[in-house]
Design a protein around this motif. Sequence first.
Motif, PDB file in Angstrom:
ATOM      1  N   SER A 178      26.585  12.067 -29.211  1.00 36.71           N
ATOM      2  CA  SER A 178      26.075  10.806 -28.615  1.00 36.71           C
ATOM      3  C   SER A 178      27.103   9.887 -28.038  1.00 36.71           C
ATOM      4  O   SER A 178      28.595  10.044 -28.374  1.00 36.71           O
ATOM      5  CB  SER A 178      25.605   9.849 -29.754  1.00 36.71           C
ATOM      6  OG  SER A 178      25.343   8.693 -29.312  1.00 36.71           O
ATOM      7  N   SER A 217      22.131  12.701 -20.935  1.00 39.58           N
ATOM      8  CA  SER A 217      21.742  11.280 -21.182  1.00 39.58           C
ATOM      9  C   SER A 217      22.719  10.386 -20.906  1.00 39.58           C
ATOM     10  O   SER A 217      22.505   9.291 -19.999  1.00 39.58           O
ATOM     11  CB  SER A 217      21.546  11.028 -22.638  1.00 39.58           C
ATOM     12  OG  SER A 217      20.487  11.610 -23.089  1.00 39.58           O
ATOM     13  N   GLN A 231      23.103   0.588 -23.742  1.00 38.92           N
ATOM     14  CA  GLN A 231      22.851   1.271 -24.853  1.00 38.92           C
ATOM     15  C   GLN A 231      21.318   1.677 -24.862  1.00 38.92           C
ATOM     16  O   GLN A 231      21.015   3.083 -25.304  1.00 38.92           O
ATOM     17  CB  GLN A 231      23.156   0.627 -26.264  1.00 38.92           C
ATOM     18  CG  GLN A 231      23.105   1.693 -27.189  1.00 38.92           C
ATOM     19  CD  GLN A 231      23.591   1.189 -28.649  1.00 38.92           C
ATOM     20  OE1 GLN A 231      23.574  -0.402 -28.779  1.00 38.92           O
ATOM     21  NE2 GLN A 231      23.575   1.709 -29.822  1.00 38.92           N
ATOM     22  N   ASP A 232      20.613   0.714 -24.438  1.00 36.46           N
ATOM     23  CA  ASP A 232      19.165   0.934 -24.556  1.00 36.46           C
ATOM     24  C   ASP A 232      18.753   1.869 -23.425  1.00 36.46           C
ATOM     25  O   ASP A 232      17.749   2.830 -23.794  1.00 36.46           O
ATOM     26  CB  ASP A 232      18.332  -0.477 -24.514  1.00 36.46           C
ATOM     27  CG  ASP A 232      18.753  -1.268 -23.327  1.00 36.46           C
ATOM     28  OD1 ASP A 232      19.786  -0.797 -22.646  1.00 36.46           O
ATOM     29  OD2 ASP A 232      18.110  -2.024 -22.842  1.00 36.46           O
ATOM     30  N   TYR A 283      20.359   4.359 -22.266  1.00 37.59           N
ATOM     31  CA  TYR A 283      21.001   5.754 -22.681  1.00 37.59           C
ATOM     32  C   TYR A 283      19.903   6.205 -24.046  1.00 37.59           C
ATOM     33  O   TYR A 283      19.521   7.299 -23.959  1.00 37.59           O
ATOM     34  CB  TYR A 283      22.296   5.530 -23.554  1.00 37.59           C
ATOM     35  CG  TYR A 283      22.912   6.931 -23.932  1.00 37.59           C
ATOM     36  CD1 TYR A 283      23.482   7.805 -23.431  1.00 37.59           C
ATOM     37  CD2 TYR A 283      22.626   7.088 -25.553  1.00 37.59           C
ATOM     38  CE1 TYR A 283      23.952   8.899 -23.917  1.00 37.59           C
ATOM     39  CE2 TYR A 283      23.101   8.460 -25.888  1.00 37.59           C
ATOM     40  CZ  TYR A 283      23.735   9.235 -25.303  1.00 37.59           C
ATOM     41  OH  TYR A 283      24.381  10.340 -25.785  1.00 37.59           O
ATOM     42  N   GLU A 284      19.443   5.226 -24.843  1.00 35.64           N
ATOM     43  CA  GLU A 284      18.653   5.823 -25.960  1.00 35.64           C
ATOM     44  C   GLU A 284      17.439   6.174 -25.608  1.00 35.64           C
ATOM     45  O   GLU A 284      16.730   6.932 -25.946  1.00 35.64           O
ATOM     46  CB  GLU A 284      18.511   4.727 -27.038  1.00 35.64           C
ATOM     47  CG  GLU A 284      19.831   4.575 -27.763  1.00 35.64           C
ATOM     48  CD  GLU A 284      19.815   3.456 -28.754  1.00 35.64           C
ATOM     49  OE1 GLU A 284      18.827   2.514 -28.695  1.00 35.64           O
ATOM     50  OE2 GLU A 284      20.883   3.273 -29.601  1.00 35.64           O
ATOM     51  N   GLU A 318      17.692   9.724 -24.137  1.00 37.09           N
ATOM     52  CA  GLU A 318      17.956  10.540 -25.278  1.00 37.09           C
ATOM     53  C   GLU A 318      16.440  10.827 -25.845  1.00 37.09           C
ATOM     54  O   GLU A 318      16.125  11.944 -26.013  1.00 37.09           O
ATOM     55  CB  GLU A 318      19.058   9.758 -26.274  1.00 37.09           C
ATOM     56  CG  GLU A 318      19.523  10.636 -27.304  1.00 37.09           C
ATOM     57  CD  GLU A 318      20.417  10.026 -28.082  1.00 37.09           C
ATOM     58  OE1 GLU A 318      20.286   8.596 -28.470  1.00 37.09           O
ATOM     59  OE2 GLU A 318      21.500  10.357 -28.776  1.00 37.09           O
ATOM     60  N   ALA A 319      15.770   9.648 -26.120  1.00 40.09           N
ATOM     61  CA  ALA A 319      14.499   9.930 -26.806  1.00 40.09           C
ATOM     62  C   ALA A 319      13.691  10.771 -25.865  1.00 40.09           C
ATOM     63  O   ALA A 319      12.868  11.402 -26.636  1.00 40.09           O
ATOM     64  CB  ALA A 319      13.857   8.422 -26.924  1.00 40.09           C
TER      65      ALA A 319
END
Length: 339
Positions: A115, A276, A306-307, A309-310, A313-314
């Motif tokens: 991550s 990501s 961060q959101d 990125y997430e 990632e998701a």
Amino acid sequence: MCLIKTHWDKAQQSEVPHFRRTQAKSKPVVRHPHHRHTVHATQSGDDDDDDDDDNNDNKHVANRRDVNKGWPKEAHYEPIVSPARTLGIKNQPFPLRAVVKAAIKHVTGDIIFDSAYPSADLNNFNKYHRQVLVESARSLSYNHLAGRFKKDDELLKLIAGVVNARTSRIRTQFKEVTDSKIEGFYLSVGTSKDTTARLAYLINQMNYIYPLKQHNEDLDVNCPYGHPAVISSIKHYFFVGDRGSSLANKHSTCFTSSFKDGPLSLELELPIAMVSLAATAIHASLVKWDETGSQKSKGFRAEEYQDIYEGHEAFLQSLKAEWLKFFHKTMHALHEIVA
DNA sequence: CAAATCAGGCCGTCGGCACG
DNA sequence: CGTGCCGACGGCCTGATTTG
């Protein structure tokens, strides 16, 4: 690990700023008039080391005595000297420096394969760095140092700052790369839309990750993350390094396939974290794009994106969970292109 | 072929700056 | 006002090249 014995040895002998180093250097000056340390000085180097530590234990500097009081010698460190804001690595005793080096490699690997934001909020920040440092110390058999990282919050904070500076730097440097790709890959390609509308379109629904179909301007949604800017950025930053020094090369054994058996297991993929991060950095570059062509602001703060990125990632995780073959094909194709 | 030297770039550090 | 970000710089590592 091999890196410890070679240049770390030398580095250790080379610079010890505020301690006298071997005055009676028997070696004549062979090279530059600079204080170029001679290559072989192992025995005197060790002596130096001991001398320094002994000086610590004498009451030369009360400060230093305090921070190390009660800790075994292996786990000692040099506190920050007055004007500096971060702990100077070079001043540290050898065990600590070796551990920091190992920890940096560890977190670098995590950024690529695990991550890019392993420690976004404060709780995780300490927990994450503590774990990394303890593991790194253990892997080098510095068990006293590992023990100190577990208990000494002050030292943990100092070293975590040093290590985190590196992760921050990697993200920053990577975003510099994506900044440089925006114009050529997104804005100069034939279109009648004005820049603002085009940027909005790209950012909306992560459209920037899809390449355009040939001969028209439709997105090719069968190629997520296949946009040339994504590919070019990853290649540029992670894979192109002189003399095999690229980050990808340093961690080359960590690339794997989602398939454990069969021929597909030999087809390496890019890791989710790397893709990501690339998408997130491009997102940030697009958001901060200014009509003048310069970036409004260079910030690429951890919590700021961060959101995003997430989200990537998701998305990739869900592809992997629901369409494993497609996921594999996609990530393997990316790996083929950049490697 | 081994040792010396070169050159490019990485790395650690510093201090200014912006932001909350 | 602390903290993270960022540009700049100097030191030095490392592979490549030259030299004897």
